[in-house]
Design an enzyme around this catalytic site. Sequence first.
Site, PDB file in Angstrom:
ATOM      1  N   ASP A   1       0.836  -1.194   0.000  1.00  0.00           N
ATOM      2  CA  ASP A   1       0.000   0.000   0.000  1.00  0.00           C
ATOM      3  C   ASP A   1       0.874   1.250   0.000  1.00  0.00           C
ATOM      4  O   ASP A   1       1.886   1.321   0.723  1.00  0.00           O
ATOM      5  CB  ASP A   1      -0.896  -0.021   1.251  1.00  0.00           C
ATOM      6  CG  ASP A   1      -1.777   1.194   1.364  1.00  0.00           C
ATOM      7  OD1 ASP A   1      -2.626   1.384   0.483  1.00  0.00           O
ATOM      8  OD2 ASP A   1      -1.600   1.961   2.334  1.00  0.00           O
TER       9      ASP A   1
ATOM     10  N   GLU B   1       1.632  -0.470  -4.997  1.00  0.00           N
ATOM     11  CA  GLU B   1       0.692   0.598  -5.316  1.00  0.00           C
ATOM     12  C   GLU B   1       1.567   1.832  -5.508  1.00  0.00           C
ATOM     13  O   GLU B   1       2.077   2.391  -4.529  1.00  0.00           O
ATOM     14  CB  GLU B   1      -0.312   0.829  -4.182  1.00  0.00           C
ATOM     15  CG  GLU B   1      -1.325   1.901  -4.518  1.00  0.00           C
ATOM     16  CD  GLU B   1      -2.253   2.237  -3.360  1.00  0.00           C
ATOM     17  OE1 GLU B   1      -3.421   2.571  -3.619  1.00  0.00           O
ATOM     18  OE2 GLU B   1      -1.813   2.161  -2.195  1.00  0.00           O
TER      19      GLU B   1
END
Length: 677
Positions: free
Chosen positions: A349, A385
């Site tokens: 993330d 990401e």
Amino acid sequence: MTKSDLPFDRSAARSDMLGAEPQEGGTNFAIFSEHASAVELCLFDDSGAPTQSGMLPEMEGGIWFGFLPDVGPGQRYGYRVHGPYEPDRGHRFNPAKLLIDPYARRLDRELIWNDAVFGYDVATGDDLTFDDRDSAPFVPKGVVSDPVFDWNGDLAIRRRWSETVIYEAHLRGLTMQHPAVPEEQRGTFAALAHPAVLDHLNRIGVTAVELLPVQSFLRDQHLVDKGLTNYWGYNTINFFSPQASYLAGGHVEEIKRTVKALHKAGIEVILDVVYNHTAEGSEKGPTLSFRGIDNLTYYLTDPDHPRHCYDVTGTGNTLNVAHPAVLRMVLDSLRYWVEVMHIDGFRFDLASTLGREPTGFEREGAFFAAMKQDPVLSSVKLIAEPWDVGDGGYQVGGFPWPFREWNDKFRDDVRGFWRRDPEMTGRFSERLLGSPVQFGHSLRPATSSVNFIAAHDGFTLRDTVSYNHKHNEANGEDGRDGHDHNVSDNMGAEGATDDAVINDARNARVKAMLAALFLSRGVPMLLAGDEMGNTQDGNNNVYAQDNDTSWLDWDAADTDLIDWVARLTALRRSFPDLSSRTFEGISGAQGDRLDAVHWWHPEGRHMEDSDWPTTLCFGLILDGDDHNLLMLFNAGDATTITLPEGNWRLRLASRDLAPEARPLEMPPQSVAVFDNG
């Protein structure tokens, strides 16, 4: 060292194993704190009541450690760390606060919110004050865990990227309404391993399940106060332990049994992990673990004003992965999930944060260098990401091999092309070839792009064709949350409708977009539920909705759409050219005629540069060793197409057509695939 009330055996103590490691005759406890003056180990009984405590007797290199005889798996524990409370210098030690071991393999329960969990007097709002209330009754305790498990020969699958189909799913939402799963198991790891769930995944051709965060996280106080919850889990408080509520039986072994079952079914397990920040938030957040252990070590602080956290994540703090001890913790936790839990890979993330050095994002920085040389982690699936909210944080295409990256350009351009946005055909063609402009450099393969049309963050695929605007009122933020850039189109009615014409058009576009996903080079990622027409009623940010809004409605599943996805994945397996690992023969120029790739105009000729801005229908020809593939994409109205010479056989079509007709009548908003092998 301060005298301990616990009977530590100094001769057996080890500084080379962090955490609570059960050994023969007892357990070794070790924790890193560079600026502490003493570290106190506290033991608790099964009810959470304190029993004994004592100062760890040894310290070297900032690691405080001690061996405690006759303590084994099941023992609950926590730490109180002593040192200066000087917020203006970045120090926030407060021994009144019980702290979670960063290496705890299991937490006994979730946090109970109380003012006592803050290191300062939260009622005043002044983080320079000092709060001396005991937080132990409210803080989860670590549990000493036994790593022994009979894997019975289970091995990592290590499936090639070119053969991978990812299914992004929320562990809880996937099974909370599954009729075949026993109610007591729904929403847990045990449910994920249920035969009915595995059968569905195999039916639609999934080879890897990517789970939203399952490491222990907090349910934010402001959400709890509003009667909501942190559903997604991007608020990690411990990187080794699983979320307690995700274990039906309360034991870590449940995860191992689930991973073993998925591997037996041929499915890899990828975890979405959050190493960019923690749940402690800004300097005004609670003191639960890292902040009280050593704030200056574990977090980035403002160099000029170390009282304040340096935040590039939008969550209040940023983990200081540039510090060797913090980097070691991150790598140790990743290796733990691979070696002990048999996890097959990770999606990071806000991964740009992990590459932040003093000069900004650095693709050759300490974190990436460590990952690339690590003999365990460099061989598993690694997905970034590729952005965060800081300056220069958008880095799509900027990560080093062996990382793959979420490609939001694929999402937006595929949606835009099928929505008939102007001048999108050329950009859409680049996405079909694996986005060579973004990824065709630095010796990176075409599988560097993880392609997706929808993900947990944003509209589902069904909502993309059903809503023009987000409908997030239930989140309690007056509609301010969630993306405004949705590239969606309700096609004539906002939300659900009984209009058969609109519903037919929506179904056609959904099938066409799914076809584009599985016919493109790169690694396809399907959002759980998109294969069955799942809706979130227009909410494009269900992070706080642990209810029917976010749970998959299996009873309402569109079986025709499920069959369509199964056919697409089967076609992809049958033609390896669709998932080529190389950019060989692809320059990225929209009008080039290359040896292996040809662009076809409906008039029966190769595309020219002047065609790209205006056409909504075109073909892509892939030359193979023993056959050619012809893929036709028509985002516009019904179109007559003159096919290339040859004996073309229809393999798949998203809408009914007459495959033998010449010229071919291509229905509106449709995809068709032919081969001549």
